[in-house]
Design an enzyme around this catalytic site. Sequence first.
Site, PDB file in Angstrom:
ATOM      1  CG  HIS A   1      -2.091   0.811   1.252  1.00 30.82           C
ATOM      2  ND1 HIS A   1      -2.475   1.617   0.218  1.00 30.82           N
ATOM      3  CD2 HIS A   1      -3.001   1.076   2.255  1.00 30.82           C
ATOM      4  CE1 HIS A   1      -3.541   2.322   0.561  1.00 30.82           C
ATOM      5  NE2 HIS A   1      -3.880   2.019   1.803  1.00 30.82           N
TER       6      HIS A   1
ATOM      7  CG  HIS B   1      -4.242   0.275  -8.595  1.00 29.71           C
ATOM      8  ND1 HIS B   1      -5.594   0.176  -8.352  1.00 29.71           N
ATOM      9  CD2 HIS B   1      -3.752   1.157  -7.700  1.00 29.71           C
ATOM     10  CE1 HIS B   1      -5.906   0.987  -7.359  1.00 29.71           C
ATOM     11  NE2 HIS B   1      -4.816   1.591  -6.940  1.00 29.71           N
TER      12      HIS B   1
ATOM     13  CG  ASP C   1       2.682   4.437  -4.092  1.00 24.37           C
ATOM     14  OD1 ASP C   1       2.513   5.486  -3.446  1.00 24.37           O
ATOM     15  OD2 ASP C   1       1.938   3.446  -3.985  1.00 24.37           O
TER      16      ASP C   1
HETATM   17  N1  COA Z   1       5.493  -6.494 -10.020  1.00 24.54           N
HETATM   18  C1  COA Z   1       5.516  -7.685 -10.642  1.00 24.54           C
HETATM   19  N2  COA Z   1       4.419  -8.403 -10.885  1.00 24.54           N
HETATM   20  C2  COA Z   1       3.249  -7.891 -10.489  1.00 24.54           C
HETATM   21  C3  COA Z   1       3.149  -6.656  -9.835  1.00 24.54           C
HETATM   22  C4  COA Z   1       4.333  -5.948  -9.616  1.00 24.54           C
HETATM   23  N3  COA Z   1       4.307  -4.748  -9.009  1.00 24.54           N
HETATM   24  N4  COA Z   1       1.869  -6.391  -9.555  1.00 24.54           N
HETATM   25  C5  COA Z   1       1.172  -7.434 -10.003  1.00 24.54           C
HETATM   26  N5  COA Z   1       2.004  -8.334 -10.569  1.00 24.54           N
HETATM   27  C6  COA Z   1       1.640  -9.617 -11.174  1.00 24.54           C
HETATM   28  C7  COA Z   1       1.556 -10.681 -10.098  1.00 24.54           C
HETATM   29  O1  COA Z   1       2.785 -11.306  -9.869  1.00 24.54           O
HETATM   30  C8  COA Z   1       0.528 -11.592 -10.677  1.00 24.54           C
HETATM   31  O2  COA Z   1       1.128 -12.344 -11.712  1.00 24.54           O
HETATM   32  P1  COA Z   1       0.735 -13.882 -11.966  1.00 24.54           P
HETATM   33  O3  COA Z   1      -0.721 -13.856 -12.313  1.00 24.54           O
HETATM   34  O4  COA Z   1       1.652 -14.280 -13.062  1.00 24.54           O
HETATM   35  O5  COA Z   1       0.989 -14.565 -10.656  1.00 24.54           O
HETATM   36  C9  COA Z   1      -0.471 -10.637 -11.337  1.00 24.54           C
HETATM   37  O6  COA Z   1       0.313  -9.497 -11.696  1.00 24.54           O
HETATM   38  C10 COA Z   1      -1.607 -10.214 -10.421  1.00 24.54           C
HETATM   39  O7  COA Z   1      -1.038  -9.690  -9.231  1.00 24.54           O
HETATM   40  P2  COA Z   1      -1.690  -9.708  -7.804  1.00 24.54           P
HETATM   41  O8  COA Z   1      -0.637  -9.513  -6.775  1.00 24.54           O
HETATM   42  O9  COA Z   1      -2.587 -10.897  -7.648  1.00 24.54           O
HETATM   43  O10 COA Z   1      -2.591  -8.432  -7.886  1.00 24.54           O
HETATM   44  P3  COA Z   1      -3.329  -7.762  -6.681  1.00 24.54           P
HETATM   45  O11 COA Z   1      -4.534  -7.097  -7.233  1.00 24.54           O
HETATM   46  O12 COA Z   1      -3.530  -8.698  -5.548  1.00 24.54           O
HETATM   47  O13 COA Z   1      -2.260  -6.704  -6.183  1.00 24.54           O
HETATM   48  C11 COA Z   1      -0.970  -4.811  -5.895  1.00 24.54           C
HETATM   49  C12 COA Z   1      -2.285  -5.361  -6.462  1.00 24.54           C
HETATM   50  C13 COA Z   1      -1.003  -3.308  -5.976  1.00 24.54           C
HETATM   51  C14 COA Z   1      -0.839  -5.221  -4.424  1.00 24.54           C
HETATM   52  C15 COA Z   1       0.192  -5.377  -6.721  1.00 24.54           C
HETATM   53  O14 COA Z   1       0.115  -4.922  -8.045  1.00 24.54           O
HETATM   54  C16 COA Z   1       1.529  -5.046  -6.091  1.00 24.54           C
HETATM   55  O15 COA Z   1       2.000  -5.747  -5.200  1.00 24.54           O
HETATM   56  N6  COA Z   1       2.192  -3.939  -6.566  1.00 24.54           N
HETATM   57  C17 COA Z   1       3.438  -3.516  -5.970  1.00 24.54           C
HETATM   58  C18 COA Z   1       3.174  -2.723  -4.702  1.00 24.54           C
HETATM   59  C19 COA Z   1       2.620  -1.376  -5.005  1.00 24.54           C
HETATM   60  O16 COA Z   1       3.073  -0.670  -5.894  1.00 24.54           O
HETATM   61  N7  COA Z   1       1.613  -0.999  -4.216  1.00 24.54           N
HETATM   62  C20 COA Z   1       0.974   0.275  -4.340  1.00 24.54           C
HETATM   63  C21 COA Z   1      -0.387   0.108  -4.925  1.00 24.54           C
HETATM   64  S1  COA Z   1      -1.129   1.655  -5.301  1.00 24.54           S
END
Ligand code: COA
Length: 373
Positions: free
Chosen positions: A219, A258, A309
């Site tokens: 987050h 996201h 971010d």
């Molecule tokens: N880097 C690499 N891969 C990513 C990614 C990232 N930042 N964000 C998503 N993915 C990939 C996942 O590995 C997953 O791949 P797969 O299907 O091959 O396993 C797919 O995209 C879906 O990701 P998931 O984590 O299930 O999505 P989510 O909706 O649960 O998570 C976030 C959303 C924001 C938590 C996620 O994108 C993330 O961890 N981002 C990095 C942290 C961040 O920037 N947070 C601020 C958000 S505003």
Amino acid sequence: MTAKIGGLEGMVVGDTTISTVGKEGVGLTYRGYDIHDLAKYSTFEEVAYLLIYGELPTLPQLNAYRDKLVKLRRLPNELKQLLEAIPGSAHPMEVLRTSVSMLGTLESESLQYNGHQIADRLIACTPTMLLYWYQFHRNNVRIEAWNCEDHTVAGYFLHLLHGKKPDDEHRRAIDVSLILYAEHEFNASTFAARVTASTESDFYSAIVSAIGALRGALHGGANEEAMRLISQFKTPDQAEASIKELLAKKSKIMGFGHRVYKISDPRSDIIKAWSEKLSKEARDGYLFAVSERIEKVMRDEKKLFPNLDFYSATTYHFCGIPTSLFTPLFVIARLSGWSAHIFEQRANNRLIRPDADYTGPAPRAFVPIEDRG
Ligand code: COA
């Protein structure tokens, strides 16, 4: 069998009149106003007023609101003593969590301090809390809030941090960033605030819940992690090779992806333009170029886009803000959105209490301790 979705993805858990996120794929509005217009034409204080009081202020209302925030900047002596006692090695998010909680014991919610007064007080004095602690432990200086005449939250923060009147471009960059970070519907920290508010707990408790949820790297903590990542690389080629390796190892790249936006984050281009502008003025040799290359690799390899971010990290860095203060700045902005959601939750409250499917052991006989082998 009820529907069960990991991380509550896509589940509608309530109504809100405060913002829309990702409707028609990409957009963001605060109380009906498009984020692009707010970032271009308004200031953080106008947006905070819009979120907390429901409408954009008139000019006299805005001036009165700014004056009010200036008057609310000072800290009680007991809180200053606490900030001096908190170790200098603490993370600034820990400092904020603890000092907001402490203020809740000194000015607890009551007839004297109602929710709206506390919301304004926190927006006004969290920069003081943070930078009182920071300057005391880094530079052995006890700052005085009333020595700063800047009427903006952004300018006040920069003035306390650098000990001098801020550069106009830097002030506006931080002001825009506070607008972009102010509100985002039912994100994790806002939901945490609403859950706490739904138990009829006090205002400070809801805010402390939200600060705790915001800190995590998935987050609000992502802006600090993004800076740590970007600053490892000296050239775009080096960044490209490393990011590809990290992706091959299935690592998450902070500042990308996201839960709700599927095509792009509408806030990213706005803050990216600021990062680029400030990088030129800062004569940045490589950080912006490295960031752009990471963005390209993430699009090419994973079809993922930068969220707010990612370019906030270098924007803050070019304003001379230490990385550990990035997520706390997010707190200062989001206090406005959290407050609006606490009011909304209270206005039509029902305890938030979902169910779980039990997957543990089948019912079994209790074994007295002396018979447990
Ligand atoms: N880097 C690499 N891969 C990513 C990614 C990232 N930042 N964000 C998503 N993915 C990939 C996942 O590995 C997953 O791949 P797969 O299907 O091959 O396993 C797919 O995209 C879906 O990701 P998931 O984590 O299930 O999505 P989510 O909706 O649960 O998570 C976030 C959303 C924001 C938590 C996620 O994108 C993330 O961890 N981002 C990095 C942290 C961040 O920037 N947070 C601020 C958000 S505003």
